[in-house]
Scaffold this active site. Sequence first.
Site, PDB file in Angstrom:
ATOM      1  CE  LYS A   1      -8.164  -3.667   3.721  1.00  0.00           C
ATOM      2  NZ  LYS A   1      -7.551  -2.469   3.227  1.00  0.00           N
TER       3      LYS A   1
ATOM      4  CG  ASP B   1      -3.190   4.008   4.134  1.00  0.00           C
ATOM      5  OD1 ASP B   1      -4.243   3.797   4.767  1.00  0.00           O
ATOM      6  OD2 ASP B   1      -2.873   3.377   3.097  1.00  0.00           O
TER       7      ASP B   1
ATOM      8  CD1 TRP C   1      -2.024  -2.220   1.979  1.00  0.00           C
ATOM      9  CD2 TRP C   1      -2.857  -1.466   0.038  1.00  0.00           C
ATOM     10  NE1 TRP C   1      -2.955  -3.118   1.538  1.00  0.00           N
ATOM     11  CE2 TRP C   1      -3.486  -2.685   0.363  1.00  0.00           C
ATOM     12  CE3 TRP C   1      -3.227  -0.820  -1.141  1.00  0.00           C
ATOM     13  CZ2 TRP C   1      -4.476  -3.267  -0.452  1.00  0.00           C
ATOM     14  CZ3 TRP C   1      -4.203  -1.393  -1.953  1.00  0.00           C
ATOM     15  CH2 TRP C   1      -4.810  -2.595  -1.603  1.00  0.00           C
TER      16      TRP C   1
END
Length: 356
Positions: free
Chosen positions: A192, A168, A101
Amino acid sequence: MKKHNFYAGPAILPQTVLEQAAKSVHNFADMDLSILEISHRSKQFEAVMDEAARLVHELTGLGDDYAVLFLSGGASSQFFMVPMNLCRDGEKICYVNTGTWASGAIKEARLFGNVEVLASSEDDHFRHIPKGYSIPSDAAYLHLTSNNTIYGSQFHAWPDCPVSLVCDMSSDIFSRRLDFSKFDLIYAGAQKNMGPAGVTLVIVKKSLLGRSGRKLPTMLDYRTHADKGSMYNTPPVFSIYVSMLTMKWIVECGGLEAIEKRNEDKAGMLYTEIDRNSCFTGTVRPEDRSRMNVVFIPVKSEFEKPFLESCRAAGCVGLEGHRSVGGFRASLYNALELSSVEVLVSVMKDFEAKNG
Ligand SMILES: *Cc1c(COP(=O)(O)O)cnc(C)c1O
């Protein structure tokens, strides 16, 4: 049969939240209408939006100097919205590469700024969190990924940062206590640890809005959404509603302190078994292990299939490792009960008794 949901995302939500959400699909706020078929401008939905933003402020302890935005486009859209909104043309922006990511964020950032990757654990297959790099004080910001969902590492300490810190937090938002005021911008895809897919939470210090000086499309300018309370266009109504219920559930559980304790207990129990069990090995350096995504591999590759079968037989689902890592990944997000980890640990012990 009761399922123990270890999926990495979209992921487990609290049972009581699902029940409330199901009710509201039929009859929301005693309107005799579904949450799915009402105006986002109705006073009932506006109350949801206000409550969701209020809960973000309550859980983070951040005040009115931060704007709370509920956007669409996933965390992946923040990979470009962050530099578009915060970085002036050609300005230096810094990144730490801790996995898939973070790499995605770096790729998009190169379209807008002069990206410096200060540190990377790529050569080590992302099995640790880099430390000890220096951060240039003329950068617009430093971008970190707090939890590496795929490889299973997590920041447990933060660098002293002379510039704006951007993070993030998609896969560990609201999983632990943090000094949120260290960060000038936080973003997280809901699916998530916060709610269903479709909404992305962005928390941004108001003084940074408009910093880049760029001409931006209206929808990609944070100011549009900050000015209109995330109601410039139709927001992802249902995802925001369920995220609001989940944040309320966190508060009812005792807030981030209680949630953190619960997450530490779950992760502690599973890592203890991984380290003890002769059939499995953890992949990440112990000090950088994630409490959200526990990644481990079998000592013999032929263990992989039969172990996953034993898990399924016990109701444990979602344990296949990411296709880029293999092995196993147990995601232990907030809503997962300790009893589910107990079931997984007993499957591991049985597996060792038969194969070890
Ligand atoms: C899943 C994930 C993303 C991507 O989220 P999307 O909402 O699918 O775009 C980004 N960052 C992290 C840390 C993630 O876990």
